[in-house]
Design a protein around this motif. Structure first.
Motif: not given
Length: 122
Positions: A72, A76, A79
């Motif tokens: 995750e 992140q 992104t």
């Protein structure tokens, strides 16, 4: 956290799914989807350790590898990098690009509406 390359993502996906894991096991899994030389995969493992994304712990005569960051966290970071590189950091510009590009099905549009409504109600 330093960005990881597409090749390094292949290694990390294996480690995230099967941890702790030996280098030989990583190589075995990565070779299933690629035609890479084992030395190439060893190089990727060393780079990931150097970047601090992968952790190596010596156990007798071999090393076991563990993720030093969660999937995750990497998603992140990727992104943010993608948003900055392609859309100047603007989420609105990115979303507009996807919506206007006719890439969304009715189901995807409905799902986006639900996500936005949930976010709004929080």
């Amino acid at each position: 956290m330093k960005n990881i390359s597409d090749s390094e993502w292949k290694v990390m996906r294996v480690v995230w799914s099967k941890s702790p894991i030996l280098a030989s096991e990583i190589i075995e899994e990565v070779i299933k989807d690629t035609e890479w030389n084992p030395k190439t995969i060893h190089t990727l493992i060393r780079r990931l350790v150097k970047k601090g994304v992968l952790r190596a712990e010596k156990e007798k005569t071999y090393y076991s590898y563990y993720p030093a960051v969660s999937k995750e966290e990497c998603v992140q970071e990727e992104t943010k990098t993608f948003l900055e590189k392609c859309f100047g950091g603007s989420f609105n510009v990115m979303l507009s690009n996807f919506i206007n590009g006719d890439r969304l099905s009715d189901d995807e549009i409905n799902e986006l509406e639900k996500l936005l409504e949930n976010k709004k109600s929080r």
